[in-house]
Design a protein around this motif. Structure first.
Motif, PDB file in Angstrom:
ATOM      1  N   GLU A  46       0.825  -1.206   0.000  1.00 52.77           N
ATOM      2  CA  GLU A  46       0.000   0.000   0.000  1.00 52.77           C
ATOM      3  C   GLU A  46       0.861   1.258   0.000  1.00 52.77           C
ATOM      4  O   GLU A  46       0.557   2.233  -0.690  1.00 52.77           O
ATOM      5  N   ARG A  47       1.945   1.235   0.754  1.00 53.27           N
ATOM      6  CA  ARG A  47       2.819   2.409   0.814  1.00 53.27           C
ATOM      7  C   ARG A  47       3.554   2.643  -0.505  1.00 53.27           C
ATOM      8  O   ARG A  47       3.682   3.786  -0.959  1.00 53.27           O
ATOM      9  N   VAL A  48       4.020   1.564  -1.113  1.00 52.63           N
ATOM     10  CA  VAL A  48       4.707   1.699  -2.404  1.00 52.63           C
ATOM     11  C   VAL A  48       3.741   2.249  -3.455  1.00 52.63           C
ATOM     12  O   VAL A  48       4.069   3.173  -4.217  1.00 52.63           O
ATOM     13  N   ALA A  49       2.524   1.694  -3.504  1.00 54.40           N
ATOM     14  CA  ALA A  49       1.530   2.147  -4.476  1.00 54.40           C
ATOM     15  C   ALA A  49       1.124   3.591  -4.202  1.00 54.40           C
ATOM     16  O   ALA A  49       0.972   4.394  -5.134  1.00 54.40           O
ATOM     17  N   ALA A  50       0.958   3.934  -2.929  1.00 55.60           N
ATOM     18  CA  ALA A  50       0.593   5.310  -2.576  1.00 55.60           C
ATOM     19  C   ALA A  50       1.698   6.288  -2.964  1.00 55.60           C
ATOM     20  O   ALA A  50       1.427   7.404  -3.434  1.00 55.60           O
ATOM     21  N   GLY A  51       2.955   5.877  -2.780  1.00 52.89           N
ATOM     22  CA  GLY A  51       4.072   6.740  -3.176  1.00 52.89           C
ATOM     23  C   GLY A  51       4.131   6.952  -4.674  1.00 52.89           C
ATOM     24  O   GLY A  51       4.400   8.064  -5.152  1.00 52.89           O
ATOM     25  N   TYR A  52       3.879   5.895  -5.423  1.00 52.82           N
ATOM     26  CA  TYR A  52       3.849   5.991  -6.883  1.00 52.82           C
ATOM     27  C   TYR A  52       2.756   6.962  -7.342  1.00 52.82           C
ATOM     28  O   TYR A  52       2.988   7.826  -8.199  1.00 52.82           O
ATOM     29  N   ILE A  53       1.575   6.818  -6.758  1.00 51.84           N
ATOM     30  CA  ILE A  53       0.465   7.702  -7.113  1.00 51.84           C
ATOM     31  C   ILE A  53       0.800   9.150  -6.755  1.00 51.84           C
ATOM     32  O   ILE A  53       0.579  10.073  -7.549  1.00 51.84           O
ATOM     33  N   ALA A  54       1.328   9.358  -5.554  1.00 52.40           N
ATOM     34  CA  ALA A  54       1.656  10.719  -5.114  1.00 52.40           C
ATOM     35  C   ALA A  54       2.692  11.358  -6.033  1.00 52.40           C
ATOM     36  O   ALA A  54       2.601  12.543  -6.360  1.00 52.40           O
ATOM     37  N   LEU A  55       3.677  10.575  -6.464  1.00 53.97           N
ATOM     38  CA  LEU A  55       4.728  11.110  -7.334  1.00 53.97           C
ATOM     39  C   LEU A  55       4.172  11.575  -8.665  1.00 53.97           C
ATOM     40  O   LEU A  55       4.461  12.689  -9.119  1.00 53.97           O
ATOM     41  N   PHE A  56       3.356  10.733  -9.307  1.00 60.30           N
ATOM     42  CA  PHE A  56       2.905  11.061 -10.656  1.00 60.30           C
ATOM     43  C   PHE A  56       1.676  11.969 -10.673  1.00 60.30           C
ATOM     44  O   PHE A  56       1.424  12.643 -11.672  1.00 60.30           O
ATOM     45  N   GLN A  57       0.918  11.991  -9.589  1.00 65.20           N
ATOM     46  CA  GLN A  57      -0.183  12.951  -9.519  1.00 65.20           C
ATOM     47  C   GLN A  57       0.291  14.312  -9.021  1.00 65.20           C
ATOM     48  O   GLN A  57      -0.344  15.323  -9.290  1.00 65.20           O
ATOM     49  N   GLY A  58       1.418  14.323  -8.319  1.00 64.42           N
ATOM     50  CA  GLY A  58       1.901  15.568  -7.725  1.00 64.42           C
ATOM     51  C   GLY A  58       2.928  16.303  -8.554  1.00 64.42           C
ATOM     52  O   GLY A  58       3.436  17.343  -8.119  1.00 64.42           O
ATOM     53  N   THR A  59       3.253  15.776  -9.738  1.00 65.71           N
ATOM     54  CA  THR A  59       4.218  16.449 -10.614  1.00 65.71           C
ATOM     55  C   THR A  59       3.600  16.645 -11.995  1.00 65.71           C
ATOM     56  O   THR A  59       2.759  15.847 -12.425  1.00 65.71           O
ATOM     57  N   PRO A  60       4.007  17.683 -12.712  1.00 68.86           N
ATOM     58  CA  PRO A  60       3.427  17.935 -14.043  1.00 68.86           C
ATOM     59  C   PRO A  60       3.800  16.844 -15.046  1.00 68.86           C
ATOM     60  O   PRO A  60       4.921  16.318 -15.016  1.00 68.86           O
ATOM     61  N   LEU A  61       2.863  16.525 -15.911  1.00 69.61           N
ATOM     62  CA  LEU A  61       3.122  15.536 -16.958  1.00 69.61           C
ATOM     63  C   LEU A  61       4.290  15.971 -17.839  1.00 69.61           C
ATOM     64  O   LEU A  61       5.104  15.138 -18.255  1.00 69.61           O
ATOM     65  N   LEU A  62       4.385  17.252 -18.106  1.00 69.07           N
ATOM     66  CA  LEU A  62       5.480  17.758 -18.934  1.00 69.07           C
ATOM     67  C   LEU A  62       6.834  17.426 -18.318  1.00 69.07           C
ATOM     68  O   LEU A  62       7.761  16.985 -19.006  1.00 69.07           O
TER      69      LEU A  62
END
Length: 213
Positions: A46-62
């Protein structure tokens, strides 16, 4: 605009659709894994998946596209623009779809999961036969909405030299000096793809609202 320029625009449209399809399909596989990890009950997963989500949702796609294309090249792994943007959009889609589907899985009534456990169904059977069919139905409007955003987001791939619809339009407008005509046509092509999908998403949302009454 002559025939060759119009065909060049259609070529860019083809790559926009291809990039959207790869990002969505492969991202769906990654997203399902992320959603299952987020709802697995195992704290480490859960922590690994949550970190992955936070990283890619919290940074610009560009910025994500820049990191994949230029960052990997600095690390000695030189990828062409097509592979780089495919990886970038897949990672981006996996994070967003994973969170959408995590919410849909958790929206399935707890009583049904408990009933599946009472029938001695293992975790795989619970997910396959009870939880996921309902979660997919719940998540359809949001999933289609994300697909629309993904299609429009492919225009950012132009920044690393990938010739999709937006970059093709820019190239053509620089050739014929008719930016309003060319970019207006580009907007029409985007609209022709995204608007029907938006209508489908809205219709599914209305049906779900009626069914929930």
């Amino acid at each position: 605009m002559d025939r060759n320029q119009f065909l060049f625009l259609l070529g860019g449209l083809k790559w926009t659709l291809a990039l959207s399809a790869i990002g969505f399909v492969v991202g769906s596989i990654a997203g399902l894994g992320v959603a299952l990890a987020r709802t697995s009950g195992h704290r480490a997963l859960e922590r690994v998946a949550a970190g992955y989500i936070a990283l890619f949702q919290g940074t610009p796609l560009l910025m994500q596209l820049f990191v994949v294309y230029y960052g990997l090249a600095l690390a000695g792994l030189k990828l062409d623009a097509w592979v780089s943007v495919s990886i970038g959009f897949t990672l981006h889609s996996g994070a967003f779809l994973g969170e959408i589907w995590r919410g849909a899985i958790e929206a399935v009534p707890k009583g049904q999961v408990e009933a599946a456990k009472a029938l001695s169904l293992n975790y795989g059977s619970q997910m396959q036969d009870v939880v996921l069919p309902q979660a997919i139905r719940i998540s359809l409007p949001a999933t289609i909405g994300f697909l629309v955003q993904l299609i429009k987001g492919t225009s950012l791939a132009a920044i690393i030299g990938f010739t999709e619809l937006m970059r093709a339009g820019t190239i053509v407008s620089n050739q014929n000096f008719k930016p309003l005509l060319v970019l207006g046509l580009v907007c029409v092509l985007y609209f022709a793809i995204c608007w029907p999908l938006s209508l489908v998403g809205a219709q599914l949302e209305r049906r779900m609202a009626v069914a929930a009454r």
